[in-house]
Enzyme design. Sequence first.
Site, PDB file in Angstrom:
ATOM      1  CD  GLU A 162      -3.008 -49.487 -15.019  1.00 18.18           C
ATOM      2  OE1 GLU A 162      -2.388 -48.622 -15.655  1.00 18.18           O
ATOM      3  OE2 GLU A 162      -3.255 -50.615 -15.474  1.00 18.18           O
ATOM      4  CD  GLU A 278      -6.450 -55.313 -16.077  1.00 15.21           C
ATOM      5  OE1 GLU A 278      -5.336 -55.278 -16.646  1.00 15.21           O
ATOM      6  OE2 GLU A 278      -7.082 -54.282 -15.773  1.00 15.21           O
TER       7      GLU A 278
HETATM    8  O1  G3I Z   1      -8.186 -49.723 -32.333  1.00 15.96           O
HETATM    9  C1  G3I Z   1      -6.962 -49.131 -32.790  1.00 15.96           C
HETATM   10  C2  G3I Z   1      -6.803 -49.373 -34.248  1.00 15.96           C
HETATM   11  O2  G3I Z   1      -7.836 -48.712 -34.923  1.00 15.96           O
HETATM   12  C3  G3I Z   1      -5.426 -48.883 -34.668  1.00 15.96           C
HETATM   13  O3  G3I Z   1      -5.244 -49.175 -36.018  1.00 15.96           O
HETATM   14  C4  G3I Z   1      -4.324 -49.534 -33.855  1.00 15.96           C
HETATM   15  C5  G3I Z   1      -2.950 -49.025 -34.190  1.00 15.96           C
HETATM   16  O4  G3I Z   1      -2.056 -49.225 -33.127  1.00 15.96           O
HETATM   17  O5  G3I Z   1      -4.586 -49.247 -32.515  1.00 15.96           O
HETATM   18  C6  G3I Z   1      -5.812 -49.763 -32.048  1.00 15.96           C
HETATM   19  O6  G3I Z   1      -5.979 -49.425 -30.724  1.00 15.96           O
HETATM   20  C7  G3I Z   1      -5.171 -50.139 -29.817  1.00 15.96           C
HETATM   21  C8  G3I Z   1      -6.071 -50.870 -28.843  1.00 15.96           C
HETATM   22  O7  G3I Z   1      -5.303 -51.477 -27.854  1.00 15.96           O
HETATM   23  C9  G3I Z   1      -6.923 -51.916 -29.512  1.00 15.96           C
HETATM   24  O8  G3I Z   1      -6.122 -52.932 -30.029  1.00 15.96           O
HETATM   25  C10 G3I Z   1      -4.299 -49.157 -29.094  1.00 15.96           C
HETATM   26  O9  G3I Z   1      -3.359 -48.595 -30.006  1.00 15.96           O
HETATM   27  C11 G3I Z   1      -3.589 -49.832 -27.968  1.00 15.96           C
HETATM   28  O10 G3I Z   1      -2.925 -48.852 -27.194  1.00 15.96           O
HETATM   29  C12 G3I Z   1      -4.580 -50.540 -27.084  1.00 15.96           C
HETATM   30  O11 G3I Z   1      -3.869 -51.196 -26.077  1.00 15.96           O
HETATM   31  C13 G3I Z   1      -4.614 -51.617 -24.955  1.00 15.96           C
HETATM   32  C14 G3I Z   1      -4.052 -50.953 -23.702  1.00 15.96           C
HETATM   33  O12 G3I Z   1      -4.690 -51.472 -22.547  1.00 15.96           O
HETATM   34  C15 G3I Z   1      -4.312 -49.451 -23.712  1.00 15.96           C
HETATM   35  O13 G3I Z   1      -5.667 -49.170 -23.680  1.00 15.96           O
HETATM   36  C16 G3I Z   1      -4.488 -53.129 -24.853  1.00 15.96           C
HETATM   37  O14 G3I Z   1      -5.196 -53.726 -25.957  1.00 15.96           O
HETATM   38  C17 G3I Z   1      -5.107 -53.613 -23.548  1.00 15.96           C
HETATM   39  O15 G3I Z   1      -4.853 -54.985 -23.390  1.00 15.96           O
HETATM   40  C18 G3I Z   1      -4.494 -52.857 -22.381  1.00 15.96           C
HETATM   41  O16 G3I Z   1      -5.178 -53.270 -21.195  1.00 15.96           O
HETATM   42  C19 G3I Z   1      -4.615 -52.796 -19.982  1.00 15.96           C
HETATM   43  C20 G3I Z   1      -5.762 -52.543 -19.012  1.00 15.96           C
HETATM   44  O17 G3I Z   1      -6.705 -51.684 -19.580  1.00 15.96           O
HETATM   45  C21 G3I Z   1      -5.241 -51.992 -17.683  1.00 15.96           C
HETATM   46  N1  G3I Z   1      -4.255 -52.875 -17.112  1.00 15.96           N
HETATM   47  C22 G3I Z   1      -3.159 -53.234 -18.001  1.00 15.96           C
HETATM   48  C23 G3I Z   1      -3.682 -53.818 -19.305  1.00 15.96           C
HETATM   49  C24 G3I Z   1      -2.548 -54.240 -20.212  1.00 15.96           C
HETATM   50  O18 G3I Z   1      -1.785 -53.136 -20.595  1.00 15.96           O
END
Ligand code: G3I
Length: 441
Positions: A162, A278
């Site tokens: 991205e 994805e």
């Molecule tokens: O693991 C922590 C946990 O310890 C904590 O308690 C909790 C509180 O919010 O957060 C958890 O981490 C989260 C993580 O997902 C695991 O669930 C993060 O806050 C959250 O920001 C994270 O979101 C991910 C996001 O990317 C950012 O990395 C989404 O699961 C994931 O589906 C999303 O994937 C992205 C691709 O990498 C790139 N393309 C878009 C796609 C969707 O947004």
Amino acid sequence: MKKLFGVFALVSIISLAKAQGLQSFLPSGKYIGTAVNDNFFNNPSANGADYETIVKKDFNVLVAENAFKMGSILANKPADPLNLKLSDLNLSYVDKLISFTQSNNIRLRGHNFVWYAFPPSWLTTEAANWSEAQLYSFTKQYITLLAGHCKGKVAEWDVVNEAINDNSTPALRSADTWYAKATSPQAFIDSCFYYAHAADPSADLFYNDYSIETSYSNKQSSMLTVIQGMVDRGVPINGVGLQCHFESGVNTGDWVYTEVGKVMDKLGVMGLKCNVTELDLRICGSASSITEQADEYKHFVNILLTKSNCNSLLLWGFTDKSSWIPGFFSGCGEALIYDNNYQPKPAYTAMKEALQASNSVKITNANSIAAVVYPNPSTGNFMLSSSADILKISVFNVQGKEISVVENVKEGFGENFSQGIYLLKIVDVYGNERYEKIEKR
Ligand code: G3I
């Protein structure tokens, strides 16, 4: 004495080991996969015992939804970020996924080395105080350590994720990134690919993004310019990932599949692969239904099967029980192919039917005919020798597309085919079948 084309004689029968899962119907060289969520690593059954069973049955490529991201691996600030050591990287989930995929003969995709979004919480502040040379040094050390650790175990990487601006001017993000010290974001991106290639020359290296799937988005032309430039400069890039996070029934009309096919062709002309990385098709209110969604998933399977430079179709998760969609798109959900209770939805059935209909694999009753097809060395024709009368022979190209059906074959056929390798499905008058691969010279 008729000569067997032995080296090709045993192919085209897919292993029965994971029979009936989606991946069991794929032609060789094609992959269907899913992202696996973080719970999976602590205890694969934490999501419910069915999670791991489904992963093993249906998919032959996996990617971690979050565990391979810098935000996870360097969540804890290293003692000296400019002198990174392997022990600074939290690789526990990385190693678990490597071990799981190796034990289950599943391909592994790495997502990702460099992403402007969700960096480790300490990085943006820290990097703002670095010189450009220090930024490059940190990035080189990180990619080299991680790619080196995964060498030979991760088949393909999203090197940069991205990096292109949503509004297309300038083409590449800069100010809103932790790598803003790079005076040329393009030179920085090129360098990331060089670092990854040096650390693992055999891995396929991808650029991955959203809103590049159709020409209706300005981002696509930026992407094509950026990627063409990289190819022209000889940067070691092997492909582009189309994320494909779409809303079912809204931006999934027939035009989307035509558009996805077109951009795959454009990248193919550059010598690049183009994978769907994805995919999810969210349902928001009454805009769609799980039946309409099923038809949409089927179209993506057909893209995978018919586009020669598309090797993989990965879903961003497979069960509605665990998906980023409801948390991100208010009022939306049901984006995946299994429901909250791990029951297959119409989308799953549609994908399976599309794979079965492709006729490119055979599971049952295969090779029950004593028939042999071999090339006539002087004419180039295919010659048939069979113990039973043959009803028809279907001819497929190496992408699994049926290109011809020859009926009432007595002896020779195939004189009009161009040079290349073909898969033959031979059916005798009793309905028995045999598969063979043959080369036309
Ligand atoms: O693991 C922590 C946990 O310890 C904590 O308690 C909790 C509180 O919010 O957060 C958890 O981490 C989260 C993580 O997902 C695991 O669930 C993060 O806050 C959250 O920001 C994270 O979101 C991910 C996001 O990317 C950012 O990395 C989404 O699961 C994931 O589906 C999303 O994937 C992205 C691709 O990498 C790139 N393309 C878009 C796609 C969707 O947004």
